[in-house]
Enzyme design. Sequence first.
Site, PDB file in Angstrom:
ATOM      1  N   LYS A 204       0.828  -1.205   0.000  1.00  0.00           N
ATOM      2  CA  LYS A 204       0.000   0.000   0.000  1.00  0.00           C
ATOM      3  C   LYS A 204       0.865   1.259   0.000  1.00  0.00           C
ATOM      4  O   LYS A 204       0.588   2.228  -0.728  1.00  0.00           O
ATOM      5  CB  LYS A 204      -0.939   0.008   1.203  1.00  0.00           C
ATOM      6  CG  LYS A 204      -1.772   1.280   1.348  1.00  0.00           C
ATOM      7  CD  LYS A 204      -2.614   1.557   0.091  1.00  0.00           C
ATOM      8  CE  LYS A 204      -3.207   2.953   0.095  1.00  0.00           C
ATOM      9  NZ  LYS A 204      -4.221   3.150   1.109  1.00  0.00           N
ATOM     10  N   CYS A 258      -2.989  10.116   2.013  1.00  0.00           N
ATOM     11  CA  CYS A 258      -2.085   9.036   1.615  1.00  0.00           C
ATOM     12  C   CYS A 258      -0.832   9.532   0.895  1.00  0.00           C
ATOM     13  O   CYS A 258       0.271   9.364   1.387  1.00  0.00           O
ATOM     14  CB  CYS A 258      -2.822   8.030   0.728  1.00  0.00           C
ATOM     15  SG  CYS A 258      -3.908   6.912   1.654  1.00  0.00           S
TER      16      CYS A 258
END
Length: 422
Positions: A204, A258
């Site tokens: 991720k 993110c």
Amino acid sequence: MTKSICVVGLGYIGLPTAVMFANHGVKVHGVDVNPAAVKSIQDKQLHIEENGLQERLNKAVDEGFLTASTTPVASDVYIVAVPSPINPDNTANLEYVRQATASIVPFVKKGDLVILESTVPPKTVENVMLPELVKSGLEIGTELFVAHSPERVIPGRIFEELVNNDRIVGGISQKSAELTKELYETFVKGTIHLTDATTAELVKVMENTYRDVNIAFANELAKMAEKLDVNIWEAIKFANYHPRVNVHFPGPGVGGHCIAVDPWFLVELGGEQAQIIHLSRNTNDSMPSFTAQKTQAILNKNGIAGATVAALGLAFKGNVDDMRESPSTIVIDELEKLGLTVVSHDPHIKQNKHKTQTQSMQEALEQADILVFLTDHKEFKELDPSTLNAKSKIVFDTKNCLNREAWEKAGFQFHLLGDAKN
């Protein structure tokens, strides 16, 4: 599915995840430390903006499959979806993850499953979660199952991507991964790939870091545009006609929960081995200052001193109300450092969350000597410049989101980030 779920963290990821399970007939209890967020969910009122969330929330609450409170309840599955921000020194702050994990320890029992969805540095499950979970007295991996299944969605398209995107599941044991896969098969149509927890954590962070590095490349090219006498947006478009090239686009900076955060996890872990990642972060973090200086240069070129700037767009990306790590706020800070006055407006942020903000776009237009578009909201793209009652006839588009021909036809002096032909 007969298992009950407790979702800890009801923000941009936790709440959509909770309502998705609830809409598929699973009993879900949501937990958040913010009493106002809990109350809004109980009253079927949104505290975040997301396409399709309101009707899904209504259905989940009305049918009795979703409840919410500030404390966990005994369940069969616990999903942790809390923030994992960075500290002022760019190191990872994992206290939210640790506290959320500790909060469920009194409730877990033999056979339960604990899943971390938050994006975290590799080894977080192993070094932060497991030390808390062992306090339950259960044997990890055989009596209490633990996995990491990071969210892979984008604000504005969360529900579509929750269903259709492939999902990575990393278990601390094979059984942990298999149980997690079975759980998400409740609604996921994409392929669910199994691995170990640390690999899933790295995957991720890699995904978001790839995008950050690519954007940094585009931003470097944008900075070079004036020397090269090119429009970098046109050049990128042509380059991307190559079947193996996918250059991203420049902008006033990188934001969101993110891409602006996760690469720092690898910088912290990798040290000297993360030089490209570190340089890319610094490049992207330099763009708000570059944008402000470009704004000042445009004003100077027009002989305007003591100017007021309309900063249009506070969200970190178009068509959402999410201001987390938004470069727009840093651009405003940099403009003010240059002695400029700023008034800001964002059609998606309904309450004033920034000191410069006004809910009236007309108010911003009437005050400003230059209009600086920082977010590519649909509302901005659809503006008819010929109808605007604006004090200024100077516009600076940092996202390539406006119809240049229409603005120039309406009498505006048009400037584009990364275009030498301004």
